[in-house]
Design a protein around this motif. Structure first.
Motif, PDB file in Angstrom:
ATOM      1  N   THR A  17       0.807  -1.360  -0.246  1.00 18.53           N
ATOM      2  CA  THR A  17      -0.259  -0.001   0.249  1.00 18.53           C
ATOM      3  C   THR A  17       0.687   1.051  -0.249  1.00 18.53           C
ATOM      4  O   THR A  17       0.702   2.064  -0.961  1.00 18.53           O
ATOM      5  N   LEU A  18       1.907   0.570   0.774  1.00 18.04           N
ATOM      6  CA  LEU A  18       2.984   2.281   0.937  1.00 18.04           C
ATOM      7  C   LEU A  18       3.410   2.659  -0.100  1.00 18.04           C
ATOM      8  O   LEU A  18       3.978   3.564  -0.640  1.00 18.04           O
ATOM      9  N   LEU A  19       3.509   1.636  -1.236  1.00 21.81           N
ATOM     10  CA  LEU A  19       4.285   1.857  -2.031  1.00 21.81           C
ATOM     11  C   LEU A  19       3.847   2.210  -3.403  1.00 21.81           C
ATOM     12  O   LEU A  19       3.909   2.771  -4.817  1.00 21.81           O
ATOM     13  N   GLY A  20       2.097   1.975  -3.139  1.00 20.17           N
ATOM     14  CA  GLY A  20       1.469   2.473  -4.227  1.00 20.17           C
ATOM     15  C   GLY A  20       0.584   0.787  -5.278  1.00 20.17           C
ATOM     16  O   GLY A  20       0.761   1.146  -6.402  1.00 20.17           O
ATOM     17  N   ILE A 148      21.494  10.564  -0.653  1.00 22.02           N
ATOM     18  CA  ILE A 148      21.070  11.566   0.177  1.00 22.02           C
ATOM     19  C   ILE A 148      19.552  12.674  -0.405  1.00 22.02           C
ATOM     20  O   ILE A 148      18.372  12.586  -0.246  1.00 22.02           O
ATOM     21  N   ALA A 149      19.866  13.546  -1.689  1.00 21.69           N
ATOM     22  CA  ALA A 149      19.078  14.386  -2.218  1.00 21.69           C
ATOM     23  C   ALA A 149      17.454  13.472  -3.054  1.00 21.69           C
ATOM     24  O   ALA A 149      16.590  14.067  -2.068  1.00 21.69           O
ATOM     25  N   ALA A 150      17.510  13.101  -2.960  1.00 24.36           N
ATOM     26  CA  ALA A 150      16.402  12.067  -3.965  1.00 24.36           C
ATOM     27  C   ALA A 150      15.809  11.401  -2.470  1.00 24.36           C
ATOM     28  O   ALA A 150      14.904  11.213  -2.549  1.00 24.36           O
ATOM     29  N   ALA A 151      16.889  11.195  -1.465  1.00 19.79           N
ATOM     30  CA  ALA A 151      16.177  10.414  -0.206  1.00 19.79           C
ATOM     31  C   ALA A 151      15.056  11.337   0.752  1.00 19.79           C
ATOM     32  O   ALA A 151      14.354  11.352   1.528  1.00 19.79           O
ATOM     33  N   LEU A 152      15.556  12.624   0.096  1.00 22.84           N
ATOM     34  CA  LEU A 152      14.908  14.077   1.213  1.00 22.84           C
ATOM     35  C   LEU A 152      13.396  14.129   0.309  1.00 22.84           C
ATOM     36  O   LEU A 152      12.582  14.456   0.365  1.00 22.84           O
ATOM     37  N   ALA A 153      13.811  14.031  -0.594  1.00 20.04           N
ATOM     38  CA  ALA A 153      12.994  14.826  -1.826  1.00 20.04           C
ATOM     39  C   ALA A 153      12.471  13.730  -2.488  1.00 20.04           C
ATOM     40  O   ALA A 153      10.522  14.493  -2.654  1.00 20.04           O
ATOM     41  N   LEU A 154      12.246  12.930  -2.455  1.00 17.84           N
ATOM     42  CA  LEU A 154      11.404  11.692  -3.023  1.00 17.84           C
ATOM     43  C   LEU A 154      10.683  10.651  -2.140  1.00 17.84           C
ATOM     44  O   LEU A 154      10.186   9.883  -2.781  1.00 17.84           O
ATOM     45  N   SER A 155      11.103  11.271  -0.781  1.00 14.05           N
ATOM     46  CA  SER A 155      10.831   9.861   0.238  1.00 14.05           C
ATOM     47  C   SER A 155       9.099   9.507   0.165  1.00 14.05           C
ATOM     48  O   SER A 155       8.517   8.322   0.196  1.00 14.05           O
ATOM     49  N   PRO A 156       8.431  10.853  -0.088  1.00 10.84           N
ATOM     50  CA  PRO A 156       7.075  10.222   0.099  1.00 10.84           C
ATOM     51  C   PRO A 156       6.411   9.442  -0.914  1.00 10.84           C
ATOM     52  O   PRO A 156       5.640   8.662  -0.481  1.00 10.84           O
ATOM     53  N   LEU A 157       7.585   9.750  -2.141  1.00  7.32           N
ATOM     54  CA  LEU A 157       7.289   8.819  -3.186  1.00  7.32           C
ATOM     55  C   LEU A 157       7.734   8.045  -2.851  1.00  7.32           C
ATOM     56  O   LEU A 157       8.992   7.232  -3.810  1.00  7.32           O
ATOM     57  N   MET A 158       7.413   6.682  -2.123  1.00  4.81           N
ATOM     58  CA  MET A 158       8.245   5.808  -2.070  1.00  4.81           C
ATOM     59  C   MET A 158       8.987   4.668  -3.595  1.00  4.81           C
ATOM     60  O   MET A 158       9.742   4.417  -3.503  1.00  4.81           O
TER      61      MET A 158
END
Length: 784
Positions: A17-20, A148-158
């Motif tokens: 569910t978290l991954l969509g 790291i930047a991707a982990a910060l910017a895209l983490s809601p979009l797992m």
């Protein structure tokens, strides 16, 4: 701003569910969470674009000494194009705050992560062979910062985060493995795994946080809706007064309730506003005086009800308040709440009336009567006086219901209640207990003569004719009286005593009153014992039939016998029918007893020679049973007794129950060929119409007429002559009952009676003696 806590009651969030990849349990909630995830990615789209462009510039600068510039520029152009496309896609995402997003919309973010990972993954795969260790370290650091930047910017979009970090980590680890830098490859993989785990935790917390916010928002909306509904449906308002009891800051709702403006109310005395037009006259209600006392005492109070006049209409308000004090303890006034409870009070009054008043007559019902009697007894005990209780039962009311129907009966009860109400003073309360039973509570019964006069007046008043729907109706009343403390100290015992006295009045034929006597209790106890024993008398074979001869008047020839029921109890001895037949009728035991009598009499008569008949008495209660015809038919079939040898004797009371179908049952019995005799003719509700409508075989003249006629009383003589003439004209026989002397025998023969029955020819005989009489053929079987 503090972050709202995550409720512990939230359901667990699955990875799919978290991954969509799969829909959540609550489709609507997860649609709004996905919209929040996309909105978070949109907000950091420029940050991710800047990180990608700066990283690409750093890689070009580091590799330009060792890699052909055109290769670097082509790669950088592809990367810039991918980063700009991803940023543009994210920036084009609409603001979905408070809206919903589908699963497909979240799944498309996978391509964003793959596009960036593919272009960045090409750098270590294409250029690793040209780099020296310092350059490799620099490239690894740039790629680590990008992850790291991707982990910060895209983490809601797992899904996008997993694709970017996972693919890029593989692209970095492969060259390291080929160059045998296993430790560096393992470190890269571990670093990527940690970032993915941290991103997953952050994504889950993000989803849980928004789920919590949505839950709290729904609760807030529900509470707000309930509060709005409460405010719209209630007539509550706030009020406040100062230390001088003057209104301050009058609320609009309070002003509307008083039909005044808030400005006009401010500064007015609170009591003056509530008193309304009674303020000048000083004619205050008890509730307003109580409120003034509460305000004077400066204490909290609640649920204080008081009447208010608003626009000439009386309303009821409930007031509650608490005193106000400042920090120094100085009294500042009151602050409270008021509510209009007029409708609630009216509803409560209706419920109270329905619970304590009879709906048909409007009189107090049984509950109200019992409560009043209990209070009267308490007062009588306190003041050393007496309280009285009357039970009233209408005579012949059932006949009205049976013949004219319940609607007429209900209207008659209304007329009765009106007459009773007019007889009551402040010392009495009249109520209806149910059916045709009424009761009177006499609060002060110290004067027995006054109570007696009231009882007689009730009987006389209720015995006058009634005009109901063009019907002239005649009923009467029987009254039972009980007085405390002699006849009972509690409501229960006094009611029971009055009921026993009423029962005695009914036994005397009605139309009289009777006061309670201790003997009545003994009689009731005897009646209770007889009822218990009677219920088992049939099973224990305590009942028996005796047979009294019936002979022809002219010749003395035996014509048959009348079967008479006897009860021989082993402990109580011989119990006469006059003591237990009425009990059997009231307790519905008459049907099984009557069936036994019919079967036993038919079986016995079947043994008799010739055409000797047997007569069986039938209670009006038996004729209300539709199976009575079946009982008679079965008795005849089983005994093989010809139907014409069975004669059923009924009294005139049967014809007062036309509504019960008794006459219809009689007609069905007559169709079997059974004979029918009218017993005790002239002692009840005599009417020639009964004789013309029903196929009687004979008429039995009551013993009271025979005894009086033998003494030369002219009226009974005339009645017997008329009955004999009437019977002959209708083809019926006549039987004179209770003939005991030669003079009575000569008189009934002279008057032309067909048959004779009485002690002169024989008492009721047991079976064996009756058979002996038949065997001898005796016509003069005197009992010893």
């Amino acid at each position: 701003m503090t972050t709202p806590p995550i409720p512990s009651s939230l359901p667990p969030i699955s990875v799919a569910t978290l991954l969509g990849l799969r829909e959540g349990e609550d489709v609507q909630t997860w649609g709004r969470i996905r919209a929040a995830q996309l909105l978070a990615g949109r907000e950091l789209a420029l940050f991710l674009l800047a990180a990608n462009l700066i990283g690409a510039a750093l890689v070009v600068m580091m590799l330009s000494p060792v890699v052909a510039l055109w290769q670097l520029l082509v790669w950088a152009a592809l990367l810039a194009a991918a980063a700009v496309a991803v940023a543009f896609r994210r920036l084009r995402t609409p603001d979905r705050s408070g809206n919903s997003a589908t699963l497909d919309t979240v799944r498309t973010t996978l391509f964003d992560g793959l596009a960036l990972a593919a272009t960045w993954g090409a750098a270590p795969l294409l250029f690793a062979r040209y780099t020296a260790p310092p350059t490799e370290l620099g490239l690894w650091m740039v790629l680590s910062v990008l992850m790291i930047a991707a982990a910060l910017a895209l983490s809601p979009l797992m899904l996008a985060t997993l694709a970017f970090i996972g693919v890029l980590a593989v692209a970095v680890a492969i060259p390291l493995i080929f160059s045998h830098a296993y430790v560096a490859a393992a470190a890269t993989t571990m670093f990527a795994g940690l970032l993915i785990y941290a991103s997953a935790i952050r994504a889950r917390n993000f989803a849980a946080l928004h789920m919590s916010e949505l839950t709290l928002s729904e609760r807030d909306e529900t509470v707000s809706l309930l509060l709005r509904e409460f405010e719209d449906s209630r007539a509550d308002w706030l009020w406040e007064v100062d230390a001088a009891r003057r209104i301050v800051r009058a609320s609009p709702r309070f002003a509307h309730a008083c039909r005044l403006s808030p400005d006009a109310m401010n500064g007015m005395p609170f009591l003056q506003v509530l008193a309304g037009p009674t303020w000048e006259a000083g004619n205050f209600s008890a509730g307003l005086r109580q409120l003034a006392e509460k305000l004077k005492q400066r204490g909290s109070f609640r649920d204080l009800a008081l009447p208010i006049i608003i626009d000439g209409e009386e309303r009821w308000w409930e007031i509650a308040a608490s005193p106000r004090y400042d920090a120094d303890g100085t009294f500042l006034g009151f602050r409270g709440v008021g509510s209009d409870v007029t409708e609630q009070r009216a509803s409560a009054d209706r419920i109270y009336r329905m619970a304590r008043f009879d709906t048909l007559t409007g009189l107090p019902n049984r509950l109200h009567v019992n409560e009043t009697l209990s209070r009267a007894l308490d007062d009588a005990e306190r003041w050393r006086s007496r309280a009285g209780f009357m039970m009233i039962d209408l005579d012949r009311f059932k006949a009205v219901n049976d013949t004219l129907g319940h609607p007429i009966g209900d209207r008659l009860l209304g007329r009765v209640s009106e007459r009773l109400s007019q007889l009551m003073s402040d010392n009495e309360l009249i109520g209806r207990l149910g059916g045709d039973e009424f009761a009177v509570v006499v609060r002060d019964a110290s004067d027995p003569q006054r109570v007696e006069r009231l009882a007689r007046t009730i009987i006389d008043t209720l015995s006058r004719p009634y005009e109901v729907d063009q019907h002239t109706l005649f009923i009467g009343a029987s009254v039972g009286v009980a007085t405390s403390p002699r006849d009972g100290r509690t409501a229960e015992t006094l009611i029971r005593s009055a009921d026993l006295a009423l029962y005695r009045s009914k036994d005397r034929g009605g139309g009289v009153f009777h006061a309670y006597e201790p003997q009545l209790h003994a009689d009731a106890e005897e009646r209770r014992v007889l009822e218990l024993e009677l219920r088992q008398a049939l099973e224990r074979r305590q009942l028996a039939l005796h047979y009294q001869p019936v002979v022809e008047a002219a010749s003395g020839t035996l014509r048959g016998f009348e079967a008479l029921l006897r009860w021989n109890h082993p402990r109580l001895g011989s119990i006469g029918p006059d003591r237990f037949i009425a009990i059997a009728e009231e307790t519905r035991l008459i049907s099984p007893i009557g069936e036994w009598v019919a079967r036993t009499a038919c079986e016995e008569a079947a043994r008799w020679p010739g055409d000797l008949r047997v007569a069986v008495n039938v209670s009006p209660e038996q004729l209300t049973n539709p199976h009575f015809v079946t009982v008679i038919a079965s008795a005849l079939v089983q005994s093989r007794l010809p139907a014409h040898r069975l004669e059923l004797e009924v009294t005139e009371g049967v014809f007062m129950r036309e509504g019960t179908g008794a006459t219809r049952v009689l007609e069905q019995v007559l169709d079997l060929g059974v004979r029918l005799s009218l017993d005790d003719f002239g002692t009840g509700y005599s009417s020639l119409g009964y004789l013309s409508r029903t196929r009687f075989s004979s008429i039995k003249i009551d013993r009271s007429f025979v005894v009086s006629a033998a003494k030369g009383v002219p009226e009974p003589l005339a009645i017997i002559r008329a009955v004999v003439a009437l019977a002959r004209s209708l083809g019926m026989a006549t039987t004179a009952e209770g003939v005991e002397t030669e003079a009575e025998l000569a008189m009934v023969r002279e008057l032309g009676c067909s048959n004779i029955q009485g002690y002169y020819f024989g008492r009721p005989l047991p079976v064996a003696e009756a058979r002996e009489v038949i065997r001898r053929g005796s016509t003069n079987a005197r009992a010893a």
